[in-house]
Design a protein around this motif. Structure first.
Motif, PDB file in Angstrom:
ATOM      1  N   ARG A 103     -10.315   3.278   9.096  1.00  0.00           N
ATOM      2  CA  ARG A 103     -10.954   2.386   7.915  1.00  0.00           C
ATOM      3  C   ARG A 103     -11.636   1.051   8.216  1.00  0.00           C
ATOM      4  N   ALA A 104     -12.527   0.576   7.466  1.00  0.00           N
ATOM      5  CA  ALA A 104     -13.121  -0.755   7.743  1.00  0.00           C
ATOM      6  C   ALA A 104     -12.150  -1.683   8.037  1.00  0.00           C
ATOM      7  N   ARG A 105     -11.080  -2.020   7.249  1.00  0.00           N
ATOM      8  CA  ARG A 105     -10.171  -2.830   7.413  1.00  0.00           C
ATOM      9  C   ARG A 105      -8.616  -2.494   7.089  1.00  0.00           C
ATOM     10  N   CYS A 106      -7.712  -3.219   7.318  1.00  0.00           N
ATOM     11  CA  CYS A 106      -6.391  -2.534   7.163  1.00  0.00           C
ATOM     12  C   CYS A 106      -5.886  -2.874   5.695  1.00  0.00           C
ATOM     13  N   PHE A 107      -6.487  -3.790   4.988  1.00  0.00           N
ATOM     14  CA  PHE A 107      -6.100  -3.940   3.490  1.00  0.00           C
ATOM     15  C   PHE A 107      -6.795  -2.781   2.642  1.00  0.00           C
ATOM     16  N   PHE A 108      -6.291  -1.606   2.851  1.00  0.00           N
ATOM     17  CA  PHE A 108      -6.920  -0.624   2.013  1.00  0.00           C
ATOM     18  C   PHE A 108      -6.187  -0.290   0.950  1.00  0.00           C
ATOM     19  N   GLN A 109      -4.928  -0.786   0.841  1.00  0.00           N
ATOM     20  CA  GLN A 109      -4.086  -0.421  -0.348  1.00  0.00           C
ATOM     21  C   GLN A 109      -4.097  -1.400  -1.340  1.00  0.00           C
ATOM     22  N   ARG A 110      -4.344  -1.140  -2.733  1.00  0.00           N
ATOM     23  CA  ARG A 110      -4.365  -2.039  -3.811  1.00  0.00           C
ATOM     24  C   ARG A 110      -3.366  -1.885  -4.829  1.00  0.00           C
ATOM     25  N   LEU A 111      -2.827  -2.954  -5.278  1.00  0.00           N
ATOM     26  CA  LEU A 111      -1.719  -2.695  -6.176  1.00  0.00           C
ATOM     27  C   LEU A 111      -2.139  -2.536  -7.596  1.00  0.00           C
ATOM     28  N   THR A 112      -1.759  -1.350  -8.261  1.00  0.00           N
ATOM     29  CA  THR A 112      -1.908  -0.779  -9.495  1.00  0.00           C
ATOM     30  C   THR A 112      -0.683  -0.581 -10.376  1.00  0.00           C
ATOM     31  N   ASP A 113      -0.851  -0.278 -11.602  1.00  0.00           N
ATOM     32  CA  ASP A 113       0.182   0.246 -12.245  1.00  0.00           C
ATOM     33  C   ASP A 113       0.957   1.215 -11.678  1.00  0.00           C
ATOM     34  N   ASP A 114       0.585   1.914 -10.858  1.00  0.00           N
ATOM     35  CA  ASP A 114       0.947   3.354 -10.263  1.00  0.00           C
ATOM     36  C   ASP A 114       1.508   2.702  -8.762  1.00  0.00           C
ATOM     37  N   GLY A 115       1.601   1.605  -8.522  1.00  0.00           N
ATOM     38  CA  GLY A 115       1.955   0.909  -7.114  1.00  0.00           C
ATOM     39  C   GLY A 115       0.879   0.812  -6.148  1.00  0.00           C
ATOM     40  N   TRP A 116       1.210   0.853  -5.019  1.00  0.00           N
ATOM     41  CA  TRP A 116      -0.202   0.636  -4.002  1.00  0.00           C
ATOM     42  C   TRP A 116      -0.723   1.724  -3.760  1.00  0.00           C
ATOM     43  N   VAL A 117      -2.353   1.816  -3.931  1.00  0.00           N
ATOM     44  CA  VAL A 117      -2.910   2.838  -3.871  1.00  0.00           C
ATOM     45  C   VAL A 117      -4.324   2.870  -2.893  1.00  0.00           C
ATOM     46  N   SER A 118      -4.247   3.604  -2.074  1.00  0.00           N
ATOM     47  CA  SER A 118      -5.450   3.551  -1.024  1.00  0.00           C
ATOM     48  C   SER A 118      -6.697   3.750  -1.723  1.00  0.00           C
ATOM     49  N   ASP A 119      -7.625   2.785  -1.857  1.00  0.00           N
ATOM     50  CA  ASP A 119      -8.835   2.895  -2.483  1.00  0.00           C
ATOM     51  C   ASP A 119     -10.053   2.626  -1.448  1.00  0.00           C
ATOM     52  N   GLU A 120      -9.877   2.830   0.003  1.00  0.00           N
ATOM     53  CA  GLU A 120     -11.162   2.474   0.802  1.00  0.00           C
ATOM     54  C   GLU A 120     -11.052   3.906   1.684  1.00  0.00           C
ATOM     55  N   PRO A 121     -12.299   4.290   2.146  1.00  0.00           N
ATOM     56  CA  PRO A 121     -12.351   5.687   2.671  1.00  0.00           C
ATOM     57  C   PRO A 121     -12.047   5.455   4.241  1.00  0.00           C
ATOM     58  N   VAL A 122     -11.618   6.696   4.793  1.00  0.00           N
ATOM     59  CA  VAL A 122     -11.423   6.617   6.156  1.00  0.00           C
ATOM     60  C   VAL A 122     -12.943   6.971   6.906  1.00  0.00           C
ATOM     61  N   LEU A 123     -13.215   6.300   7.657  1.00  0.00           N
ATOM     62  CA  LEU A 123     -14.567   6.341   8.000  1.00  0.00           C
ATOM     63  C   LEU A 123     -15.020   7.165   9.268  1.00  0.00           C
ATOM     64  N   LYS A 124     -13.572   7.410   9.994  1.00  0.00           N
ATOM     65  CA  LYS A 124     -13.545   8.096  11.250  1.00  0.00           C
ATOM     66  C   LYS A 124     -11.980   8.364  11.410  1.00  0.00           C
ATOM     67  N   THR A 125     -11.863   9.661  11.553  1.00  0.00           N
ATOM     68  CA  THR A 125     -10.265  10.121  11.915  1.00  0.00           C
ATOM     69  C   THR A 125      -9.912   9.317  13.094  1.00  0.00           C
ATOM     70  N   PRO A 126      -8.771   8.994  12.997  1.00  0.00           N
ATOM     71  CA  PRO A 126      -7.801   8.380  14.147  1.00  0.00           C
ATOM     72  C   PRO A 126      -8.042   9.425  15.291  1.00  0.00           C
ATOM     73  N   GLN A 127      -7.813  10.551  15.218  1.00  0.00           N
ATOM     74  CA  GLN A 127      -7.990  11.704  16.292  1.00  0.00           C
ATOM     75  C   GLN A 127      -9.083  11.363  17.018  1.00  0.00           C
ATOM     76  N   SER A 128     -10.221  11.178  16.383  1.00  0.00           N
ATOM     77  CA  SER A 128     -11.612  11.016  16.805  1.00  0.00           C
ATOM     78  C   SER A 128     -11.710   9.581  17.659  1.00  0.00           C
ATOM     79  N   ILE A 129     -10.784   8.701  17.095  1.00  0.00           N
ATOM     80  CA  ILE A 129     -11.151   7.355  17.942  1.00  0.00           C
ATOM     81  C   ILE A 129     -10.455   7.188  19.097  1.00  0.00           C
ATOM     82  N   TYR A 130      -9.116   7.792  19.048  1.00  0.00           N
ATOM     83  CA  TYR A 130      -8.215   7.540  20.139  1.00  0.00           C
ATOM     84  C   TYR A 130      -8.032   8.718  20.994  1.00  0.00           C
ATOM     85  N   THR A 131      -8.557   8.670  22.253  1.00  0.00           N
ATOM     86  CA  THR A 131      -8.057   9.659  23.125  1.00  0.00           C
ATOM     87  C   THR A 131      -6.822   9.852  23.499  1.00  0.00           C
ATOM     88  N   ASP A 132      -6.093   8.593  23.445  1.00  0.00           N
ATOM     89  CA  ASP A 132      -4.592   8.587  24.046  1.00  0.00           C
ATOM     90  C   ASP A 132      -3.705   8.052  22.935  1.00  0.00           C
TER      91      ASP A 132
END
Lengths: 136, 136
Positions: A103-132
């Motif tokens: 994701r663009a930044r680490c702060f992708f979880q926002r506090l809502t009435d349902d707790g912390w909710v991820s509301d920012e998109p994954v731009l690139k999968t970790p698998q494709s980012i990290y070879t190791d």
């Protein structure tokens, strides 16, 4: 940036572990990307190299941000707070991704009435980012 | 904001002291104002009251930001990072002053070739802010 004398390292109030928290803020947008930690060596390297070099607490070594992912942070400005115990970096985030989750930044979880909710998109999968599968 | 269940407190990775670092960012401008700390009670109070309540490490008690100065921070949004070990607040900074030195924010020192240099103005003297010389 050219290099100030080593005295600037003494102005920082390092904690009992010899670390200081460092906030990385994207220079162009003002977005707060992440919080990481530096020791003296990391801060000195950041200033000398002009890119963010943190201290990885989990790995117990210097962590040149983007060393695996390529998501390097070029440092535009370093600031210190009133108490000398927090550093603020203004950075250019290469690749537009600061977080190891892809994701663009680490702060992708926002506090809502349902707790912390991820509301920012994954731009690139970790698998494709990290070879190791190393951390960002 | 209405109140999420108490589970949101369990999602935070509290450090060995039971604390988490909290970044306060001004909602209107994107400026990073300060870094402070919260324990469970402080985070719960922040959510319940809708204003920033920190844990003062120096005083060993809850610190309702602005309790003396009036420089209260109304919380617009709470975010949590990927590792659950840093909180980001978007706040409305009352009085336009976050720092106990009377500056808009705590990060008023910039690293230059001459070391850390204060480059932001004192908007109000601490003497006129604090009747009892308490911290902000």
């Amino acid at each position: 940036m050219s290099e100030p004398g080593a005295d600037f390292l003494d102005a920082v109030h390092w904690d009992a572990r010899g670390l200081v928290p460092v906030i990385a803020q994207e220079d162009a947008t003002g977005q707060v990307l992440m919080l990481a930690w530096m020791n003296r060596e990391a801060l000195a390297a950041t200033v000398t190299q002009g890119v963010a070099v943190y201290w990885s607490r989990s790995r117990g070594r210097l962590w040149r941000k983007g060393e695996v992912s390529g998501h390097v942070q070029t440092v535009r400005e370093l600031r210190l707070d009133c108490d000398g115990d927090t550093v603020l970096l203004r950075v250019e985030q290469h690749g537009g991704i600061a977080c190891h989750t892809g994701r663009a930044r680490c702060f992708f979880q926002r506090l809502t009435d349902d707790g912390w909710v991820s509301d920012e998109p994954v731009l690139k999968t970790p698998q494709s980012i990290y070879t190791d599968h190393d951390h960002a």
